[in-house]
Enzyme design. Structure first.
Site, short mmCIF file in Angstrom:
data_model
loop_
_atom_site.label_atom_id
_atom_site.label_comp_id
_atom_site.label_asym_id
_atom_site.label_seq_id
_atom_site.Cartn_x
_atom_site.Cartn_y
_atom_site.Cartn_z
N THR A 164 32.55 72.89 -37.06
CA THR A 164 32.99 73.97 -37.93
C THR A 164 32.23 75.28 -37.71
O THR A 164 32.81 76.35 -37.85
CB THR A 164 32.88 73.57 -39.41
N CYS A 165 30.97 75.19 -37.34
CA CYS A 165 30.20 76.42 -37.16
C CYS A 165 30.71 77.22 -35.96
O CYS A 165 30.46 78.42 -35.88
CB CYS A 165 28.71 76.11 -37.00
N MET A 166 31.43 76.57 -35.06
CA MET A 166 31.97 77.26 -33.88
C MET A 166 33.49 77.37 -33.91
O MET A 166 34.09 77.88 -32.97
CB MET A 166 31.53 76.51 -32.62
#
Length: 155
Positions: free
Chosen positions: A122-124
């Site tokens: 999710t962070c990317m």
């Protein structure tokens, strides 16, 4: 202090409350055309790959709620920004979370991909997508991911 330290208060007079909400919260609906235009593919993958075509077909079959759940699964955001600077200046960089990235699945590439699950970083805004063989398998695995995922960030 507060909101005035981030946004000059005089600029608020040129926006309606609805425009301000849209700029702060993003759109409540997901435009797949916009998302397709703001998706990049990792090495060895492109939009002509059969599993990528199945991926977009599966998303096209989703309801608005399912599309929102997919965005939450893939980026841990409820909504997406309305615009990206690349719309007005094609040479400018995308603004996070864009672009969505699609990469290959992790792990053993010799195992049956239809038995595997897609993953998201999710962070990317990165979706790791197995080489599913049919639209039914793709859709089922995606629906499982968006409905059965425990979100450790939601408490």
């Amino acid at each position: 202090a507060g909101f005035a330290s981030v946004v000059p208060l005089h600029s608020l007079s040129v926006m309606s409350p609805q425009d301000m909400q849209l700029r702060i919260c993003g759109q409540s609906t997901i435009s797949l055309e916009f998302l397709k235009g703001h998706t990049s593919y990792q090495t060895g993958i492109d939009e002509s790959n059969p599993h990528i075509r199945l991926f977009w077909q599966a998303l096209e079959s989703f309801s608005e709620d399912e599309l929102s759940r997919f965005i939450k699964f893939a980026s841990n955001q409820e909504r997406l920004p309305v615009t990206c600077p690349c719309q007005s200046n094609p040479s400018s960089q995308h603004v996070p979370p864009y672009p969505m990235k699609i990469g290959p699945a992790d792990g053993d590439v010799t195992s049956n991909p239809d038995q595997r699950y897609l993953r998201a970083e999710t962070c990317m805004f990165l979706v790791k997508l197995p080489l599913y063989s049919t639209l039914d398998v793709m859709r089922d695995k995606m629906l499982h991911a968006i409905h059965c995922r425990d979100d450790p960030l939601s408490g």
